[in-house]
Design a protein around this motif. Sequence first.
Motif, PDB file in Angstrom:
ATOM      1  N   PHE A 166     -50.737  17.349  -7.472  1.00 45.07           N
ATOM      2  CA  PHE A 166     -51.065  18.013  -8.725  1.00 45.07           C
ATOM      3  C   PHE A 166     -52.098  17.166  -9.494  1.00 45.07           C
ATOM      4  CE2 PHE A 166     -50.589  18.906 -13.231  1.00 45.07           C
ATOM      5  CZ  PHE A 166     -50.489  20.281 -13.259  1.00 45.07           C
ATOM      6  N   PRO A 167     -53.175  17.761 -10.057  1.00 45.50           N
ATOM      7  CA  PRO A 167     -53.412  19.206 -10.239  1.00 45.50           C
ATOM      8  C   PRO A 167     -54.206  19.861  -9.121  1.00 45.50           C
ATOM      9  CG  PRO A 167     -54.978  17.974 -11.533  1.00 45.50           C
ATOM     10  CD  PRO A 167     -54.125  16.949 -10.859  1.00 45.50           C
ATOM     11  N   GLU A 168     -54.336  19.161  -7.984  1.00 45.45           N
ATOM     12  CA  GLU A 168     -54.996  19.785  -6.826  1.00 45.45           C
ATOM     13  C   GLU A 168     -54.025  20.759  -6.163  1.00 45.45           C
ATOM     14  OE1 GLU A 168     -58.092  19.298  -6.189  1.00 45.45           O
ATOM     15  OE2 GLU A 168     -58.342  17.781  -7.757  1.00 45.45           O
ATOM     16  N   PHE A 169     -54.551  21.534  -5.198  1.00 42.61           N
ATOM     17  CA  PHE A 169     -53.696  22.464  -4.490  1.00 42.61           C
ATOM     18  C   PHE A 169     -52.633  21.698  -3.692  1.00 42.61           C
ATOM     19  CE2 PHE A 169     -57.661  25.371  -4.216  1.00 42.61           C
ATOM     20  CZ  PHE A 169     -57.500  25.713  -5.549  1.00 42.61           C
ATOM     21  N   TYR A 170     -51.425  22.199  -3.730  1.00 39.87           N
ATOM     22  CA  TYR A 170     -50.350  21.543  -2.971  1.00 39.87           C
ATOM     23  C   TYR A 170     -50.469  21.920  -1.492  1.00 39.87           C
ATOM     24  CZ  TYR A 170     -48.026  26.126  -3.525  1.00 39.87           C
ATOM     25  OH  TYR A 170     -47.744  27.471  -3.527  1.00 39.87           O
TER      26      TYR A 170
ATOM     27  N   ILE B 130     -51.900  25.241  -7.764  1.00 42.30           N
ATOM     28  CA  ILE B 130     -51.843  23.821  -8.118  1.00 42.30           C
ATOM     29  C   ILE B 130     -50.405  23.263  -8.163  1.00 42.30           C
ATOM     30  CG2 ILE B 130     -53.963  23.957  -9.448  1.00 42.30           C
ATOM     31  CD1 ILE B 130     -52.274  24.126 -11.991  1.00 42.30           C
TER      32      ILE B 130
END
Length: 473
Positions: free
Chosen positions: A47-51, A140
């Motif tokens: 987080f805050p990138e795609f999991y 995210i």
Amino acid sequence: MMPCDIQFYLMVSMILKYFLPCGGTRSCEYKFSYLNGAEGNFSSPGFPEFYPPLLRCTYLFDASRNGGVEIKFDAFELEDEGEGEDICRYDYIDVYTLDSQGFKTFLNKFCGRKIPQAIISPQSKLEIVFVTDHWQNSAIGFLGRYHFLGEDWQPFDHKPTKCGSDSLSGIAGFIQSPNYPGIYPQNVNCSWVIKVAEKQQILLRVLELDIGQDSQCHDAKLFLYNGYATTMSLQTKEWCGQKTMYNPDELEYVTVTNRSVLRFLSGSSSNKRHKGFKLLWMAVSFPKYPAEVCKTFECEGGKYCQSGLPCTKLPKYCISKKLVCDGVYNCGPYDDSDERKCEREIVIIATCISVPSLAIVLLVVFVIYCYKSKRVKKSVSQDQHLTHSQSQGTTSHESFNRQLILQTSFIDGASSAIVDNTLLPDILDLDQDLNFPSPSASLDGDTRGHKKRPSYHMMQQNYEDSHLIISNT
């Protein structure tokens, strides 16, 4: 992409979806304890990138023994929740509560892009499990905050000045509405946190209930929550109206945890004729196996019977020995085993037997005393009457004898000088009493040489014997 390539890609996706998720899943685990701080943040991986896909992450929150934990999400974005049977089937989080022995109880499931409501653990431990499938999503994940709650925490606006203490602990006690047994006020918001020892449960029994005319809870309400009071609590019990509207088994409830919250609400239209409620709470435990012996005091259970219906056996549970013979039927209205064979009960029975017996004995003694007193008074009265009569007869008798002595002792003008000295005072007194004429005035001649006649001696002797004998000599 060529049709064959599309078919191949779909085939590989199906294989990955149904056969490889266990072997290809990545695990992660995060632990948060109250010993390391009262609050903090947690998030999905990256987080805050795609999991990433194929995740199974566990977030364990460990509060103090009788405490709890509150979870709030600031951001929440997972794969679309789906529809019908596929709702929350792909990416989701599961929420569990754990007891002191590590046993899990499912609370709720969340997915999609709607921020969940606050989560409050009904027990001291809470676990969140984050699961993703094999699909790569442009989401995210989540960002959350945790806050460890103290033992006395509760979410309602309790006012101690109106409701009393909001925290109760120990082995047993009573809770009642404000002003009980008087009329409770309007717009009341009271809540009480009840805590007992670990591995125990809380039994609540409604003793009195008068908070409305019906059981629809239109105005006044009494709620019971397991653990911390939230919409996610395990079970909720509700009472309204009158006690007579409920069966006895409906007026008793046992929580599944060692902590509960009781809440009482009254609106602005509360009927002024209602006096509220009174409730008994008590720490109890249940033997896990039929052969297990209760280490404290085990209630016998008893039976509740209704006409025309089979009797219902009431549950047996263990209570503190301090509650035995305390004057309260803690085992229930149909089970008096905790108040049986008590010293107080023996004293009451002995008193009930001895007091009437003593009263009877005192009554008999009083009757005998009165009877004897009456006889003694009657006997004394008769004796006094006889004594008075004898006294009067003796006086008359003696006076008569003295008259005879006077008349027979003085011949030819005899004076008092010829009378025996022992008799002279009586004769003189009698002379004075009867106003006889003086011998010196009525008789002539010298009396010094006058001799007594034989009859005088005989009559004097008879006088001394108190008998009158007339002699012919």
